[in-house]
Design a protein around this motif. Structure first.
Motif, PDB file in Angstrom:
ATOM      1  N   GLU A 239      43.320  41.486  49.828  1.00  0.00           N
ATOM      2  CA  GLU A 239      43.495  42.639  48.955  1.00  0.00           C
ATOM      3  C   GLU A 239      42.188  43.389  48.824  1.00  0.00           C
ATOM      4  OE1 GLU A 239      44.654  43.694  44.302  1.00  0.00           O
ATOM      5  OE2 GLU A 239      44.779  41.636  45.069  1.00  0.00           O
ATOM      6  N   MET A 241      40.679  46.034  46.444  1.00  0.00           N
ATOM      7  CA  MET A 241      41.022  46.373  45.079  1.00  0.00           C
ATOM      8  C   MET A 241      41.495  47.823  44.954  1.00  0.00           C
ATOM      9  SD  MET A 241      40.698  43.641  43.402  1.00  0.00           S
ATOM     10  CE  MET A 241      39.860  42.075  43.298  1.00  0.00           C
ATOM     11  N   ARG A 310      48.970  46.031  36.655  1.00  0.00           N
ATOM     12  CA  ARG A 310      47.591  45.556  36.787  1.00  0.00           C
ATOM     13  C   ARG A 310      46.827  45.886  35.508  1.00  0.00           C
ATOM     14  NH1 ARG A 310      45.241  44.489  41.789  1.00  0.00           N
ATOM     15  NH2 ARG A 310      46.702  43.211  42.963  1.00  0.00           N
ATOM     16  N   SER A 311      47.025  45.081  34.485  1.00  0.00           N
ATOM     17  CA  SER A 311      46.326  45.322  33.231  1.00  0.00           C
ATOM     18  C   SER A 311      44.829  45.053  33.353  1.00  0.00           C
ATOM     19  CB  SER A 311      46.921  44.436  32.122  1.00  0.00           C
ATOM     20  OG  SER A 311      46.816  43.066  32.487  1.00  0.00           O
ATOM     21  N   SER A 312      44.432  44.188  34.301  1.00  0.00           N
ATOM     22  CA  SER A 312      43.016  43.858  34.448  1.00  0.00           C
ATOM     23  C   SER A 312      42.206  44.991  35.057  1.00  0.00           C
ATOM     24  CB  SER A 312      42.860  42.605  35.327  1.00  0.00           C
ATOM     25  OG  SER A 312      43.412  42.823  36.614  1.00  0.00           O
ATOM     26  N   GLN A 313      42.872  45.934  35.714  1.00  0.00           N
ATOM     27  CA  GLN A 313      42.175  47.044  36.356  1.00  0.00           C
ATOM     28  C   GLN A 313      42.343  48.353  35.584  1.00  0.00           C
ATOM     29  OE1 GLN A 313      43.191  47.337  40.483  1.00  0.00           O
ATOM     30  NE2 GLN A 313      42.648  45.202  40.916  1.00  0.00           N
ATOM     31  N   ASP A 316      48.335  50.571  35.935  1.00  0.00           N
ATOM     32  CA  ASP A 316      49.207  50.095  36.994  1.00  0.00           C
ATOM     33  C   ASP A 316      48.793  50.693  38.337  1.00  0.00           C
ATOM     34  OD1 ASP A 316      50.503  48.774  35.055  1.00  0.00           O
ATOM     35  OD2 ASP A 316      52.199  50.159  34.907  1.00  0.00           O
ATOM     36  N   GLU A 415      52.838  39.466  43.649  1.00  0.00           N
ATOM     37  CA  GLU A 415      51.792  39.906  42.735  1.00  0.00           C
ATOM     38  C   GLU A 415      51.777  39.062  41.465  1.00  0.00           C
ATOM     39  OE1 GLU A 415      48.701  41.978  41.020  1.00  0.00           O
ATOM     40  OE2 GLU A 415      49.424  41.961  43.090  1.00  0.00           O
ATOM     41  N   GLN A 419      48.662  36.631  40.179  1.00  0.00           N
ATOM     42  CA  GLN A 419      48.073  36.689  38.843  1.00  0.00           C
ATOM     43  C   GLN A 419      48.156  35.334  38.145  1.00  0.00           C
ATOM     44  OE1 GLN A 419      46.334  39.248  37.806  1.00  0.00           O
ATOM     45  NE2 GLN A 419      46.836  40.373  39.686  1.00  0.00           N
TER      46      GLN A 419
END
Length: 590
Positions: A239, A241, A310-313, A316, A415, A419
């Motif tokens: 991946e 990012m 994608r809450s970490s980035q 979404d 995905e 996670q």
């Protein structure tokens, strides 16, 4: 040892010298781990002129006799079946040879006893490995090596190698950490501080089949799995990012080899509030990762919007394109075997490319558009291919639409699993658990039992209500601190008498059971002898009864014999215990 020539090794420097070019003036003796040879060659002071054939006694005189070599020489004539017999000398000669051999063996000079004491290494010292602290630090040129004994470091670390960029060892460029006995199966972690890269290696045994994680902070993340450890055949997931995801598969029944995604980062406000894959109305502003400028991207209407949470980035990820690559299935026709299939979410199209047929340079392809007003583009390999009917085209289009939904669902599942793996790694690092071998567990359990038993004994000694082997026989004595000799002797005799009675009672019980078994067996045998008319199966039943009875009798006889042997030792142990008991020490004091 594949050494074709002789040479000298200087022990002080480790330098090698050829026999013809050595700086030595002479050789007086040589030795190894078995013997010691003295040089008997007169006038051969130069090492070049010395013969190194140790089998020649006139050149080299040995001091000790190798017992194995002597045994081989004695066995050689005996094992040689083709050796001729002695013409003279019969049994008398053989006897004399044996006597002479014994005399010769008595004259053999044996090796002296070693003056070094026997090496004794405790189990605890062996487990610590490195001195008394269990760890050791070694400094090398631009590097540092730290070694730890197993189960000493709280993280399971057994070795850490740090490579520096300067000779002063102040700027680390690579750190390699080796682990052991970790429940999360982590074996190696390689960190590159300057690049922000961390590579973790795992042993087999994890539920996800994870083998390696290679992550560059904020740039890329690669997950490698063990071959054959997963049902979906996933081998690698690479991946970049926010821009691209590539998944590689092996050994799948549908011949899927690669699945890739093209992504872009979109904020929640720009997507019109569609979180987790919901539809967005109108145009949506997107920002492509890896590019310096921002531009608008049509994420599509309610039918085409596909996202990954994608809450970490910070938001979404919008899926712009999904692509599948398949290997050749030789059981199907090349015109029906899909090689590549791409779902263009942004354009709302599906492109399908088929494999090449053998000996062909062209191949079939399809391009479907989700807009009903746009006709599909059909390309067939070869000029003689039969055109497709409209019903076949519609059927293929529906199949590809369903394949798009399945691919999107598989992507979301992958995905979610990724996670979960990353979240699990964070929890494992926050709470590191070390596993112990069955031997260490048994050893620790034995130590705990011994400690607990010692504590219980101390508490029992301190407890005034504690009852032991002598307490019941001291109940009638008013003052135990001033016990009389007659009272102590009576208590001792009563204690020994009670034990003797219990041992005799135990022996009588075993003897009674043995007599009952013998009586039942004799009764059964007598009944069988009196009965002349045996029904079918009576013999087998009698044999089975006799076998079981004899087994029980044998067990009882062994138990009785073992009890008789142990009774004496039990009685002697109690007598010794009474002699050492401080409560009746008046009997044995002067």
């Amino acid at each position: 040892r594949m050494v074709d020539q002789s040479f000298f090794v200087e022990p002080t420097t480790g330098r090698l010298y050829h026999v013809n070019g050595s700086p030595y003036l002479g050789i007086e003796a040589i030795w190894n781990n078995k013997n010691y040879w003295v040089n008997m060659q007169q006038g051969a002071e130069d090492p070049m002129n010395i013969s190194y054939n140790l089998d020649m006694d006139e050149y080299w005189e040995y001091i000790f006799v190798d017992p194995l070599a002597v045994a081989r020489q004695e066995q050689a004539p005996a094992n040689d079946v083709d050796a001729p017999l002695e013409q003279e000398g019969g049994p008398a000669d053989e006897t004399s040879g044996v006597v002479e051999g014994k005399e010769e063996k008595e004259d053999i000079l044996d090796l002296p006893a070693s003056w070094v004491e026997k090496l004794a290494l405790s189990r605890e010292s062996f487990r610590r490995r490195y001195n008394t602290t269990g760890q050791r630090t070694q400094l090398f040129f631009k590097s540092k090596l730290e070694s730890y004994a197993e189960h000493l470091h709280v993280h399971g670390l057994v070795k850490r190698l740090t490579l520096f960029g300067d000779r002063a060892r102040t700027m680390p460029i690579e750190v390699r950490e080796y682990f052991a006995n970790r429940r999360d199966k982590l074996t190696l972690r390689v960190r590159h501080p300057l690049q922000g890269r961390v590579v973790e290696h795992f042993a087999q045994g994890r539920a996800s089949g994870l083998r390696q994680i290679d992550e560059v902070t904020g740039k890329s993340r690669d997950l490698v799995f063990y071959q054959g450890a997963r049902l979906d055949g996933l081998a690698c997931r690479c991946e970049s990012m926010g821009s691209k995801i590539v998944e590689t598969f092996e050994g799948r029944d549908d011949h899927l080899v690669t699945r890739s995604l093209k992504l872009c980062v979109a904020t929640v406000g720009e997507l019109g509030g569609s979180v987790g894959g919901g539809g967005a109305t109108g145009q949506a502003g997107t920002r492509f990762a890896g590019r310096s400028e921002e531009k608008k991207a049509d994420v599509g209407g309610p039918k085409n919007a596909m996202t990954l949470p994608r809450s970490s980035q910070g938001g979404d990820l919008s899926i712009l394109k999904m692509k599948q690559v398949f290997s050749r299935d030789h059981d199907r026709d090349a015109g029906q075997d899909i090689a590549k299939r791409a779902f263009h979410i942004q354009e709302g199209t599906i492109s399908v490319i088929y494999h090449y047929a053998r000996g062909k340079i062209t191949r079939s392809s399809r391009l479907f558009n989700k807009d009903p007003s746009v006709a599909p583009e059909i390309k067939l390999a070869g000029s003689f291919a039969q055109p497709l009917r409209q019903s076949q085209i519609d059927e293929e289009f529906q199949l590809h639409l369903q394949a798009e939904k399945d691919c999107y669902q598989n992507v979301r599942d992958a995905e979610r699993e990724t996670q979960d793996i990353l979240a699990l790694r964070k929890r494992e690092e926050a709470n590191i658990v070390l596993e112990k071998s069955i031997f260490d567990s048994a050893r620790d359990r034995s130590k705990q039992d011994s400690t607990k038993e010692a504590e219980n004994m101390v508490q029992e000694e301190k407890d005034p209500r504690h009852v032991d082997y002598l307490t019941p026989f001291l109940q009638h004595i008013p003052n135990l601190k001033r016990i009389k000799r007659e009272e102590a002797e009576a208590a001792r005799d009563a204690c020994l008498k009670s034990l003797k009675e219990r041992l005799l009672e135990r022996a009588n019980i075993i003897q009674c059971r043995l007599d009952d078994e013998n009586a039942q067996l004799a009764k059964k045998q007598a009944a069988f002898q009196r009965s002349r008319d045996h029904v079918d199966g009576a013999d087998q039943e009698f044999e089975r009864f006799c076998s079981e009875a004899m087994f029980r009798i044998q067990i009882l006889e062994q138990r009785l014999a073992r009890h008789e042997e142990s009774a004496l030792s039990i009685y002697a142990n109690l007598d010794q215990k009474l002699r050492n008991d401080p409560r009746i020490e008046i009997l044995y004091s002067n």
